[in-house]
Design a protein around this motif. Sequence first.
Motif, PDB file in Angstrom:
ATOM      1  N   MET A 281       2.962   1.665  12.595  1.00  0.00           N
ATOM      2  CA  MET A 281       1.674   1.846  11.938  1.00  0.00           C
ATOM      3  C   MET A 281       1.517   0.876  10.775  1.00  0.00           C
ATOM      4  N   ALA A 282       2.590   0.641  10.030  1.00  0.00           N
ATOM      5  CA  ALA A 282       2.528  -0.288   8.898  1.00  0.00           C
ATOM      6  C   ALA A 282       2.126  -1.686   9.359  1.00  0.00           C
ATOM      7  N   ILE A 283       2.651  -2.123  10.497  1.00  0.00           N
ATOM      8  CA  ILE A 283       2.302  -3.440  11.024  1.00  0.00           C
ATOM      9  C   ILE A 283       0.824  -3.494  11.410  1.00  0.00           C
ATOM     10  N   GLU A 284       0.302  -2.414  11.979  1.00  0.00           N
ATOM     11  CA  GLU A 284      -1.127  -2.358  12.305  1.00  0.00           C
ATOM     12  C   GLU A 284      -1.975  -2.441  11.039  1.00  0.00           C
ATOM     13  N   VAL A 285      -1.541  -1.754   9.988  1.00  0.00           N
ATOM     14  CA  VAL A 285      -2.284  -1.783   8.718  1.00  0.00           C
ATOM     15  C   VAL A 285      -2.245  -3.186   8.117  1.00  0.00           C
ATOM     16  N   ILE A 286      -1.100  -3.842   8.201  1.00  0.00           N
ATOM     17  CA  ILE A 286      -0.991  -5.218   7.703  1.00  0.00           C
ATOM     18  C   ILE A 286      -1.977  -6.128   8.438  1.00  0.00           C
ATOM     19  N   ARG A 287      -2.089  -5.942   9.752  1.00  0.00           N
ATOM     20  CA  ARG A 287      -3.054  -6.735  10.530  1.00  0.00           C
ATOM     21  C   ARG A 287      -4.472  -6.514  10.030  1.00  0.00           C
ATOM     22  N   VAL A 288      -4.825  -5.254   9.791  1.00  0.00           N
ATOM     23  CA  VAL A 288      -6.168  -4.920   9.301  1.00  0.00           C
ATOM     24  C   VAL A 288      -6.410  -5.537   7.930  1.00  0.00           C
ATOM     25  N   LEU A 289      -5.441  -5.446   7.046  1.00  0.00           N
ATOM     26  CA  LEU A 289      -5.601  -5.997   5.699  1.00  0.00           C
ATOM     27  C   LEU A 289      -5.785  -7.511   5.735  1.00  0.00           C
ATOM     28  N   ARG A 290      -5.057  -8.159   6.626  1.00  0.00           N
ATOM     29  CA  ARG A 290      -5.229  -9.621   6.762  1.00  0.00           C
ATOM     30  C   ARG A 290      -6.635  -9.963   7.229  1.00  0.00           C
ATOM     31  N   GLU A 291      -7.146  -9.179   8.173  1.00  0.00           N
ATOM     32  CA  GLU A 291      -8.502  -9.424   8.673  1.00  0.00           C
ATOM     33  C   GLU A 291      -9.540  -9.250   7.568  1.00  0.00           C
ATOM     34  N   LEU A 292      -9.233  -8.371   6.614  1.00  0.00           N
ATOM     35  CA  LEU A 292     -10.151  -8.125   5.494  1.00  0.00           C
ATOM     36  C   LEU A 292      -9.840  -9.015   4.301  1.00  0.00           C
ATOM     37  N   ASP A 293      -8.885  -9.934   4.469  1.00  0.00           N
ATOM     38  CA  ASP A 293      -8.475 -10.851   3.402  1.00  0.00           C
ATOM     39  C   ASP A 293      -7.972 -10.096   2.164  1.00  0.00           C
ATOM     40  N   ILE A 294      -7.258  -8.997   2.414  1.00  0.00           N
ATOM     41  CA  ILE A 294      -6.629  -8.225   1.337  1.00  0.00           C
ATOM     42  C   ILE A 294      -5.154  -8.616   1.297  1.00  0.00           C
ATOM     43  N   LYS A 295      -4.690  -9.064   0.140  1.00  0.00           N
ATOM     44  CA  LYS A 295      -3.343  -9.605   0.018  1.00  0.00           C
ATOM     45  C   LYS A 295      -2.301  -8.484  -0.116  1.00  0.00           C
ATOM     46  N   ILE A 296      -1.147  -8.731   0.539  1.00  0.00           N
ATOM     47  CA  ILE A 296      -0.020  -7.795   0.503  1.00  0.00           C
ATOM     48  C   ILE A 296       1.158  -8.527  -0.155  1.00  0.00           C
ATOM     49  N   PRO A 297       1.759  -7.992  -1.177  1.00  0.00           N
ATOM     50  CA  PRO A 297       1.506  -6.701  -1.815  1.00  0.00           C
ATOM     51  C   PRO A 297       0.607  -6.789  -3.046  1.00  0.00           C
ATOM     52  N   GLN A 298       0.057  -7.998  -3.323  1.00  0.00           N
ATOM     53  CA  GLN A 298      -0.702  -8.187  -4.567  1.00  0.00           C
ATOM     54  C   GLN A 298      -1.868  -7.203  -4.703  1.00  0.00           C
ATOM     55  N   ASP A 299      -2.607  -6.997  -3.597  1.00  0.00           N
ATOM     56  CA  ASP A 299      -3.744  -6.073  -3.636  1.00  0.00           C
ATOM     57  C   ASP A 299      -3.341  -4.659  -3.198  1.00  0.00           C
ATOM     58  N   ILE A 300      -2.604  -4.587  -2.118  1.00  0.00           N
ATOM     59  CA  ILE A 300      -2.148  -3.284  -1.609  1.00  0.00           C
ATOM     60  C   ILE A 300      -0.699  -3.394  -1.150  1.00  0.00           C
ATOM     61  N   SER A 301       0.141  -2.479  -1.604  1.00  0.00           N
ATOM     62  CA  SER A 301       1.527  -2.387  -1.145  1.00  0.00           C
ATOM     63  C   SER A 301       1.591  -1.503   0.101  1.00  0.00           C
ATOM     64  N   ILE A 302       2.553  -1.799   0.976  1.00  0.00           N
ATOM     65  CA  ILE A 302       2.692  -1.071   2.245  1.00  0.00           C
ATOM     66  C   ILE A 302       4.136  -0.609   2.418  1.00  0.00           C
ATOM     67  N   THR A 303       4.312   0.628   2.898  1.00  0.00           N
ATOM     68  CA  THR A 303       5.652   1.092   3.266  1.00  0.00           C
ATOM     69  C   THR A 303       5.648   1.633   4.688  1.00  0.00           C
ATOM     70  N   GLY A 304       6.809   1.544   5.331  1.00  0.00           N
ATOM     71  CA  GLY A 304       6.963   2.067   6.686  1.00  0.00           C
ATOM     72  C   GLY A 304       8.034   3.144   6.740  1.00  0.00           C
ATOM     73  N   PHE A 305       8.553   3.342   7.939  1.00  0.00           N
ATOM     74  CA  PHE A 305       9.632   4.312   8.149  1.00  0.00           C
ATOM     75  C   PHE A 305      10.326   3.930   9.447  1.00  0.00           C
ATOM     76  N   ASP A 306      11.651   3.942   9.454  1.00  0.00           N
ATOM     77  CA  ASP A 306      12.523   3.719  10.619  1.00  0.00           C
ATOM     78  C   ASP A 306      13.340   2.430  10.543  1.00  0.00           C
TER      79      ASP A 306
END
Length: 379
Positions: A281-306
């Motif tokens: 799910m984290a990878i899917e969210v990263i894809r969405v953020l890139r499409e919206l030109d939202i920088k990771i982690p500067q604008d939004i930090s992301i965490t996963g599990f596993d």
Amino acid sequence: MAESPKYVVVQEKIKEWILNGQVKPGEKIYSENELVKLFRVSRHTVRQAIRQLVNEGWLYTEQGSGTFCADRNFHEIRQKPSSGNTKTIGVITTYISDYIFPSILNGIESYLTEKGYSLVLASTDNDPKKEKQCLETLMSREIDGLIVEPTKSSGFNPNVCFYTELERLHIPYIMINQFYQQLNPPHLIVDDERGTYMVTEHLIRLGHSKIAGLFKTDDLQGVYRMKGYLNALRENHVPFFQNMVKTYSTENMNQMIEDYKVFLKNTKERPSAIVCYNDQMAIEVIRVLRELDIKIPQDISITGFDDSNLAVASEIKLTTVTHPKTQMGIDAAKWIVAAVEKVENHYEKSRNSIIYEPVLIVRNSTLDKKDAAEKSNIH
């Protein structure tokens, strides 16, 4: 590094077609002549590849009709037993070839092979109807034991009768990743609640106060992971925003992702961090953020599990939580072999199920807001 034999190249390409859905169960694959032209190899090479794929359960042949794709939800891995007795262990997982499941299955297979057992593998696609079909098929094969990953474990399972029948027949079974609470069988699980508590608290310590959560809730893993997230917010006195939590099921995951993209695009109250159900799910969210030109982690930090392979597959390395994967598979295989062979005191000891302690892995998908603010003030 030596090149793979030509027949192996053909095999791997056909497997790729099957795994990505280009060739579906029951569909006919290319003819021998077409495969010879496509891969520019000899007819012998094609036949060698097809024969091996049939033996492994990827394909099947019908006399006079051709070669067809087998059902990916059910195929058999064969080994020769070490004795004259048939030793067969059934394994049911929600998925076979995706995400962390190959590592779990490798652990199971390595130990069973060492002990001379055959492994019969089935997958449910997290669908109770398919789970029923898998159970019916496996029980008709007179298996000696069963390793199961539950299907949609957060609700009542309609296939409980199969498990009580296994108990009546004294066929041992163990559950991995979660378990059906109405049965409470021996099980091997990660402390999901603790894991997500850890990543959420990590974000809080980095200075994040608006933390979103995306959780799959038709499996108990997601229910407990959401609980860990909420407990971390409560115990650290961080406000909880209702619109920051989104839940989804197996069937509506893709729709939830698209809806969340619209939410992030239009909202004026974006989170500064998102806790995801798992790395996938984290990878899917990263894809969405890139499409919206939202920088990771500067604008939004992301965490996963596993801590899956996906966690380090791109330039953004995920902060995540460990899952034992291969070790869980080995432990499950050890348990089931001991149960089948009725090792002395096995049942007394094995009723104590294993709960694996997660470990936080910090990478570059999370930003220390406090540190960033101090640097900004200096400049």
